[in-house]
Design an enzyme around this catalytic site. Structure first.
Site, PDB file in Angstrom:
ATOM      1  CD  GLU A 162      -3.113   1.021   1.984  1.00 57.25           C
ATOM      2  OE1 GLU A 162      -2.512   0.755   3.420  1.00 57.25           O
ATOM      3  OE2 GLU A 162      -4.192   1.341   2.278  1.00 57.25           O
ATOM      4  CE  LYS A 179      -7.114   0.596   3.403  1.00 60.65           C
ATOM      5  NZ  LYS A 179      -6.328   1.315   3.432  1.00 60.65           N
ATOM      6  CB  CYS A 202      -4.789  -2.076   3.865  1.00 60.65           C
ATOM      7  SG  CYS A 202      -3.551  -2.111   5.185  1.00 60.65           S
TER       8      CYS A 202
HETATM    9  O1  LIG Z   1      -1.145   6.083   5.479  1.00 65.98           O
HETATM   10  C1  LIG Z   1      -0.228   5.904   4.335  1.00 65.98           C
HETATM   11  O2  LIG Z   1       0.766   6.485   3.573  1.00 65.98           O
HETATM   12  C2  LIG Z   1      -0.718   3.983   3.888  1.00 65.98           C
HETATM   13  N1  LIG Z   1      -1.745   4.033   4.327  1.00 65.98           N
HETATM   14  C3  LIG Z   1      -2.168   2.605   5.519  1.00 65.98           C
HETATM   15  O3  LIG Z   1      -1.091   3.299   6.629  1.00 65.98           O
HETATM   16  C4  LIG Z   1      -3.091   2.875   6.137  1.00 65.98           C
HETATM   17  C5  LIG Z   1      -4.277   4.025   6.157  1.00 65.98           C
HETATM   18  S1  LIG Z   1      -4.398   4.401   7.035  1.00 65.98           S
HETATM   19  N2  LIG Z   1      -2.915   1.617   6.674  1.00 65.98           N
HETATM   20  C6  LIG Z   1      -4.291   0.947   6.688  1.00 65.98           C
HETATM   21  O4  LIG Z   1      -5.331   0.610   6.190  1.00 65.98           O
HETATM   22  C7  LIG Z   1      -3.338  -0.241   8.384  1.00 65.98           C
HETATM   23  C8  LIG Z   1      -4.519  -1.054   8.527  1.00 65.98           C
HETATM   24  C9  LIG Z   1      -4.495  -1.549  10.005  1.00 65.98           C
HETATM   25  O5  LIG Z   1      -3.336  -1.627  10.609  1.00 65.98           O
HETATM   26  C10 LIG Z   1      -5.127  -2.672  10.990  1.00 65.98           C
HETATM   27  O6  LIG Z   1      -6.605  -2.920  10.446  1.00 65.98           O
HETATM   28  O7  LIG Z   1      -5.116  -2.900  12.288  1.00 65.98           O
END
Ligand SMILES: O=C(O)CNC(=O)[C@H](CS)NC(=O)CCC(=O)C(=O)O
Length: 268
Positions: free
Chosen positions: A40, A108, A150
């Protein structure tokens, strides 16, 4: 057919991330992979909202070129693609074929708005991103490939739907947090593989990023029987494993869970 899962420790610098990704993809191809999955936000992790606007077209041109040059299919992470109507981004995952064409894309669907007991304290992905509303399963050299990203991992209904649409392999570009990943990542990836009887190609970000974020890494390739075929720790990694569709169809024949599935009373 061999599939590769690429783990990265991306920095807030697009050019540097693309150089890094390119090196890892060359290694994946050298190790015999026909298709590779990047994590991601592999190109834009940690960049602030205003810097994201130009990224999509640059990443698209880069991916088009590298897939053609290497003769490699590619699940190009997720990349922020601007949606002017909502003034937010889709977290879009492109599937490139080995001729550099986009053959499918997935946005997503589940956005990570959660309080996490880490240094960040919490995440509000919906402040910057908007959710998608369609699924993707298409034929590739490693079998019919479904896409998720993710946090989607926590929603088994989406994976069941990918299986219903014919998925044999599911790619999951991710950036799980260190805290939630340590608690749940491997269990969830293996559970989704076992439930759907699919190969799971789960590519994560892993380690301490310059922007202070800590991601869990431990990218995984899991068989449709739930076996961990390859697993990384933290930092950059290239994992390669065989997606054996004969083995997959044996498992499905011996344990036909789809045919056994009941419609529960009270559900639609
Ligand atoms: O923001 C960015 O640059 C990259 N994107 C992310 O890190 C994304 C959105 S904040 N992370 C997740 O979806 C983590 C899910 C997770 O950790 C869980 O389900 O426990």
């Amino acid at each position: 057919m061999q599939a590769a899962v690429i783990q990265m420790l991306s920095v807030p610098d697009l050019a540097s991330n693309l150089r890094q990704a390119q090196q890892l993809l060359i290694q994946a191809r050298q190790q015999g992979a026909q298709l590779a999955v990047l994590p991601e936000n592999f190109a834009t992790f940690g960049m602030v909202s205003e810097q994201l606007m130009q990224a999509a077209s640059i990443v698209q041109a880069w991916a088009q070129q590298i897939t053609q040059t290497l003769g490699l299919w590619l699940v190009a992470g997720s990349v922020p693609v601007y949606n002017p109507t909502l003034d937010k981004y889709w977290a879009r995952c492109w599937l490139f074929n080995a001729q550099g064409q986009i053959v499918s894309q997935y946005d997503k669907q589940h956005l990570f708005d959660a309080t996490v007991l880490d240094q960040q304290g919490g995440y509000r992905e919906s402040a910057t991103y908007c959710p998608g509303d369609s699924l993707s399963v298409v034929s590739t050299p490693i079998g019919r490939l479904g896409l998720g990203v993710c946090y989607d991992l926590r929603f088994p209904e989406l994976f069941a739907e990918l299986r219903r649409l014919g998925a044999e392999c599911i790619a999951l570009p991710s950036a799980f947090t260190q805290v939630t990943g340590a608690a749940h990542w491997e269990v969830l990836v293996r559970a989704r593989a076992i439930e759907t009887q699919c190969y799971l190609l789960a590519a994560g970000q892993g380690g301490d990023h310059p922007n202070g974020r800590q991601t869990f890494g431990h990218s995984l390739l899991v068989s449709p029987w739930g076996e961990v075929l390859q697993q990384a720790s933290v930092g950059e990694a290239v994992l390669v494993a065989d997606c054996d569709l004969d083995y997959l169809h044996d498992i499905r024949q011996r344990m036909p869970v789809v045919a056994h599935k009941k419609t529960l009373l009270g559900s639609d």
